[in-house]
Design an enzyme around this catalytic site. Structure first.
Site, mmCIF file in Angstrom:
data_model
loop_
_atom_site.group_PDB
_atom_site.id
_atom_site.type_symbol
_atom_site.label_atom_id
_atom_site.label_comp_id
_atom_site.label_asym_id
_atom_site.label_seq_id
_atom_site.Cartn_x
_atom_site.Cartn_y
_atom_site.Cartn_z
ATOM 1 N N SER A 35 44.939 47.484 76.472
ATOM 2 C CA SER A 35 44.566 48.664 77.423
ATOM 3 C C SER A 35 43.540 49.753 76.797
ATOM 4 O O SER A 35 42.740 50.037 77.540
ATOM 5 C CB SER A 35 45.558 49.382 77.794
ATOM 6 O OG SER A 35 46.623 48.405 78.846
ATOM 7 N N LYS A 84 59.840 50.767 81.274
ATOM 8 C CA LYS A 84 59.532 50.960 82.425
ATOM 9 C C LYS A 84 60.571 51.566 83.546
ATOM 10 O O LYS A 84 60.352 52.180 84.185
ATOM 11 C CB LYS A 84 58.689 49.839 83.224
ATOM 12 C CG LYS A 84 57.486 49.436 82.596
ATOM 13 C CD LYS A 84 56.850 48.354 83.394
ATOM 14 C CE LYS A 84 55.447 47.909 82.419
ATOM 15 N NZ LYS A 84 54.844 46.835 82.934
ATOM 16 N N ASN A 105 54.932 52.478 85.860
ATOM 17 C CA ASN A 105 54.068 51.908 84.519
ATOM 18 C C ASN A 105 53.043 52.914 84.441
ATOM 19 O O ASN A 105 52.160 52.948 83.440
ATOM 20 C CB ASN A 105 53.616 50.741 84.783
ATOM 21 C CG ASN A 105 52.233 50.619 85.805
ATOM 22 O OD1 ASN A 105 52.231 51.270 86.753
ATOM 23 N ND2 ASN A 105 51.393 50.122 85.611
ATOM 24 N N ASP A 120 51.438 48.413 88.742
ATOM 25 C CA ASP A 120 51.815 46.956 88.568
ATOM 26 C C ASP A 120 51.878 46.258 89.747
ATOM 27 O O ASP A 120 51.316 44.896 89.770
ATOM 28 C CB ASP A 120 52.900 46.809 87.828
ATOM 29 C CG ASP A 120 52.974 47.158 86.194
ATOM 30 O OD1 ASP A 120 51.772 46.747 85.749
ATOM 31 O OD2 ASP A 120 53.894 47.161 85.452
ATOM 32 N N GLY A 145 63.073 36.819 84.959
ATOM 33 C CA GLY A 145 63.165 38.123 84.127
ATOM 34 C C GLY A 145 63.571 39.294 85.297
ATOM 35 O O GLY A 145 63.550 38.893 86.697
ATOM 36 N N GLY A 147 63.120 42.719 84.504
ATOM 37 C CA GLY A 147 62.685 44.108 83.727
ATOM 38 C C GLY A 147 61.786 44.798 84.726
ATOM 39 O O GLY A 147 61.508 44.564 86.028
ATOM 40 N N GLY A 148 61.037 45.816 84.469
ATOM 41 C CA GLY A 148 59.979 46.519 84.979
ATOM 42 C C GLY A 148 59.028 45.805 85.768
ATOM 43 O O GLY A 148 58.553 45.920 86.805
ATOM 44 N N ARG A 174 71.817 42.101 85.133
ATOM 45 C CA ARG A 174 70.863 42.905 85.441
ATOM 46 C C ARG A 174 70.111 42.361 86.555
ATOM 47 O O ARG A 174 69.473 42.934 87.577
ATOM 48 C CB ARG A 174 69.821 42.868 83.994
ATOM 49 C CG ARG A 174 68.820 43.773 84.053
ATOM 50 C CD ARG A 174 68.245 43.776 82.493
ATOM 51 N NE ARG A 174 67.173 44.681 82.723
ATOM 52 C CZ ARG A 174 66.150 44.725 81.643
ATOM 53 N NH1 ARG A 174 65.973 44.004 80.874
ATOM 54 N NH2 ARG A 174 65.070 45.538 81.848
ATOM 55 N N TYR A 243 48.971 38.317 79.152
ATOM 56 C CA TYR A 243 47.578 38.189 79.885
ATOM 57 C C TYR A 243 46.828 37.307 78.707
ATOM 58 O O TYR A 243 45.809 37.250 78.846
ATOM 59 C CB TYR A 243 47.032 39.403 79.868
ATOM 60 C CG TYR A 243 47.464 40.592 79.091
ATOM 61 C CD1 TYR A 243 48.242 41.603 79.472
ATOM 62 C CD2 TYR A 243 47.171 40.874 77.539
ATOM 63 C CE1 TYR A 243 48.516 42.636 78.737
ATOM 64 C CE2 TYR A 243 47.521 41.655 76.772
ATOM 65 C CZ TYR A 243 48.279 42.866 77.532
ATOM 66 O OH TYR A 243 48.821 43.644 76.650
HETATM 67 P P1 NAP Z 1 61.354 44.613 80.264
HETATM 68 O O1 NAP Z 1 61.418 45.618 81.377
HETATM 69 O O2 NAP Z 1 61.715 45.017 78.738
HETATM 70 O O3 NAP Z 1 62.094 43.256 80.727
HETATM 71 C C1 NAP Z 1 61.886 42.149 79.838
HETATM 72 C C2 NAP Z 1 62.519 40.795 80.597
HETATM 73 O O4 NAP Z 1 62.345 39.789 79.957
HETATM 74 C C3 NAP Z 1 64.181 41.166 80.883
HETATM 75 O O5 NAP Z 1 64.271 40.376 82.086
HETATM 76 C C4 NAP Z 1 64.696 40.251 79.761
HETATM 77 O O6 NAP Z 1 65.940 39.949 79.944
HETATM 78 C C5 NAP Z 1 63.675 38.998 79.611
HETATM 79 N N1 NAP Z 1 63.656 38.844 78.096
HETATM 80 C C6 NAP Z 1 63.474 39.324 77.028
HETATM 81 N N2 NAP Z 1 63.396 38.309 76.029
HETATM 82 C C7 NAP Z 1 63.882 37.240 76.408
HETATM 83 C C8 NAP Z 1 64.210 35.931 75.894
HETATM 84 N N3 NAP Z 1 64.044 35.583 74.577
HETATM 85 N N4 NAP Z 1 64.705 34.773 76.777
HETATM 86 C C9 NAP Z 1 64.604 35.228 78.236
HETATM 87 N N5 NAP Z 1 64.377 36.436 78.681
HETATM 88 C C10 NAP Z 1 63.969 37.079 78.024
HETATM 89 O O7 NAP Z 1 59.742 44.317 80.034
HETATM 90 P P2 NAP Z 1 58.606 44.226 81.227
HETATM 91 O O8 NAP Z 1 57.868 45.538 80.803
HETATM 92 O O9 NAP Z 1 59.162 43.935 82.393
HETATM 93 O O10 NAP Z 1 57.500 43.236 80.316
HETATM 94 C C11 NAP Z 1 57.656 41.730 80.615
HETATM 95 C C12 NAP Z 1 56.244 41.296 80.275
HETATM 96 O O11 NAP Z 1 55.394 41.278 81.324
HETATM 97 C C13 NAP Z 1 55.453 41.665 78.940
HETATM 98 O O12 NAP Z 1 55.308 40.806 77.890
HETATM 99 C C14 NAP Z 1 54.574 42.581 79.283
HETATM 100 O O13 NAP Z 1 53.303 42.428 78.415
HETATM 101 C C15 NAP Z 1 53.936 41.692 80.615
HETATM 102 N N6 NAP Z 1 53.302 42.496 81.398
HETATM 103 C C16 NAP Z 1 52.213 42.166 81.868
HETATM 104 C C17 NAP Z 1 51.232 42.974 82.673
HETATM 105 C C18 NAP Z 1 49.862 42.508 83.037
HETATM 106 O O14 NAP Z 1 49.141 43.598 83.846
HETATM 107 N N7 NAP Z 1 49.681 41.478 83.259
HETATM 108 C C19 NAP Z 1 51.782 44.114 83.208
HETATM 109 C C20 NAP Z 1 53.271 44.547 82.878
HETATM 110 C C21 NAP Z 1 53.777 43.599 82.047
HETATM 111 P P3 NAP Z 1 67.286 40.488 79.764
HETATM 112 O O15 NAP Z 1 67.419 41.414 81.077
HETATM 113 O O16 NAP Z 1 68.247 39.532 79.595
HETATM 114 O O17 NAP Z 1 67.076 41.418 78.546
#
Ligand code: NAP
Length: 295
Positions: A35, A84, A105, A120, A145, A147-148, A174, A243
């Site tokens: 970013s 998030k 975000n 997002d 997933g 998460g956010g 979750r 990405y």
């Molecule tokens: P987050 O809120 O921390 O959520 C992470 C999620 O991943 C949770 O559901 C977590 O499961 C799961 N997880 C983490 N480690 C894991 C593993 N080893 N095995 C299985 N599940 C696992 O994160 P977030 O903000 O949503 O981001 C997620 C990803 O999306 C990041 O890599 C981020 O860089 C990417 N992203 C990309 C964009 C884009 O514009 N391309 C935008 C936003 C985010 P639990 O609930 O069990 O912990």
């Protein structure tokens, strides 16, 4: 280097002045973020007096980091993994979209009032439309997933008329919480949660049109989710929020003959929306894309 060459190279570098507006991104980890490159290139192209910085913010410091947006008079921030959802209680106001999604975000500092928004969700939809290979209307999706990012993408899929949505997550509870919130958002599609396992992925992907990864696990080729190769087939469309151009999941999709899309377009589109919120200026999407072409 001659004195003249030195002076010219200095004048073409980013110049931070007393009145320069500061924006940035809060996350942990943060070293991988693209970013700053994207936004600083766009600010320079439009001659805007802004600078975008990465901030490593550990979970236990999130509250004080949010207070510092006001205290240090930052113009705003992006918020990424893992903050998030956790940031919501520390903000003064949420836009209806951020409220409905339950994830923020983008924070905008409007004269000392911190407003949380979600770019997002529209960023994901715009990148899917731009790609043009998959229309979610009346389709069945499996998202990995809770998460956010999963929240934002799920909301976008509901808005696009998805027929069925399965939330597969490592922590089942979750996933369930997300499902009950999504049901408030829309009653129409069939939505349920499942705990991540090889059997569940095999079963659910057999009855799905779309598979989306919204976890950071793509860099770990031993992660259970990325044995997904065994479960991918040509009838699926695969989206990876990561990405990098060639994630293990995208490579697996390619080998399986499935169509696929990575997260770079989503990154650009969510960033463009944040950019216009902070600057009040039309985002230079082509420059933002160009800045990441040779990343
Ligand atoms: P987050 O809120 O921390 O959520 C992470 C999620 O991943 C949770 O559901 C977590 O499961 C799961 N997880 C983490 N480690 C894991 C593993 N080893 N095995 C299985 N599940 C696992 O994160 P977030 O903000 O949503 O981001 C997620 C990803 O999306 C990041 O890599 C981020 O860089 C990417 N992203 C990309 C964009 C884009 O514009 N391309 C935008 C936003 C985010 P639990 O609930 O069990 O912990």
């Amino acid at each position: 280097m001659t004195e003249a060459a030195l002076l010219s190279s200095i004048s073409s570098a980013v110049t931070v002045k007393g009145a320069t507006k500061i924006v940035g991104v809060f996350g942990d980890p943060i070293a991988h973020t693209l970013s700053p490159k994207m936004h600083n290139f766009a600010f320079a192209q439009l001659n805007l007096d802004f600078i975008y910085l990465p901030f490593l913010v550990h979970r236990e410091n999130l509250k004080s980091a949010v207070e510092s947006i006001r205290n240090l008079n930052l113009a705003g921030v992006n918020v990424t993994i893992p903050h998030k959802e956790a940031i919501l209680p520390y903000l003064d106001e949420l836009t209806p979209l951020a409220q409905a999604i339950g994830a923020v975000n983008t924070v905008w500092n409007r004269r000392g009032k911190l407003i949380g928004h979600n770019t997002d969700s529209p960023g994901f939809l715009t990148s899917l439309k731009e790609d043009g290979k998959f229309d979610p209307r009346n389709k069945r999706a499996v998202i990995l997933g809770s998460g956010g990012t999963a929240r934002a993408i799920s909301a976008a899929l509901l808005e696009s008329g998805i027929k069925k949505l399965v939330i597969v997550n490592r922590t089942f509870e979750r996933g369930q919480t997300l499902v009950s919130q999504l049901k408030k958002f829309s009653q129409q599609p069939e939505i349920y949660a499942a705990k991540l396992s090889a059997e569940i992925l095999r079963e659910e992907l057999r009855n799905s049109d779309l598979f989306l990864n919204a976890t950071p696990t793509g860099m770990d080729t031993t992660a259970l989710a990325f044995q997904a190769e065994k479960f991918l087939s040509p009838h699926l469309f695969v989206f990876d929020a990561l990405y990098a151009k060639a994630t293990p999941l995208l490579l697996a999709a390619q080998r399986a003959g499935a169509a696929y899309l990575g997260g770079l377009g989503m990154l650009i589109r969510q960033g463009a929306l944040s950019f216009s919120l902070w600057t009040g200026v039309e985002p230079p999407v082509n420059f933002m894309r160009q800045s990441l072409e040779n990343k």
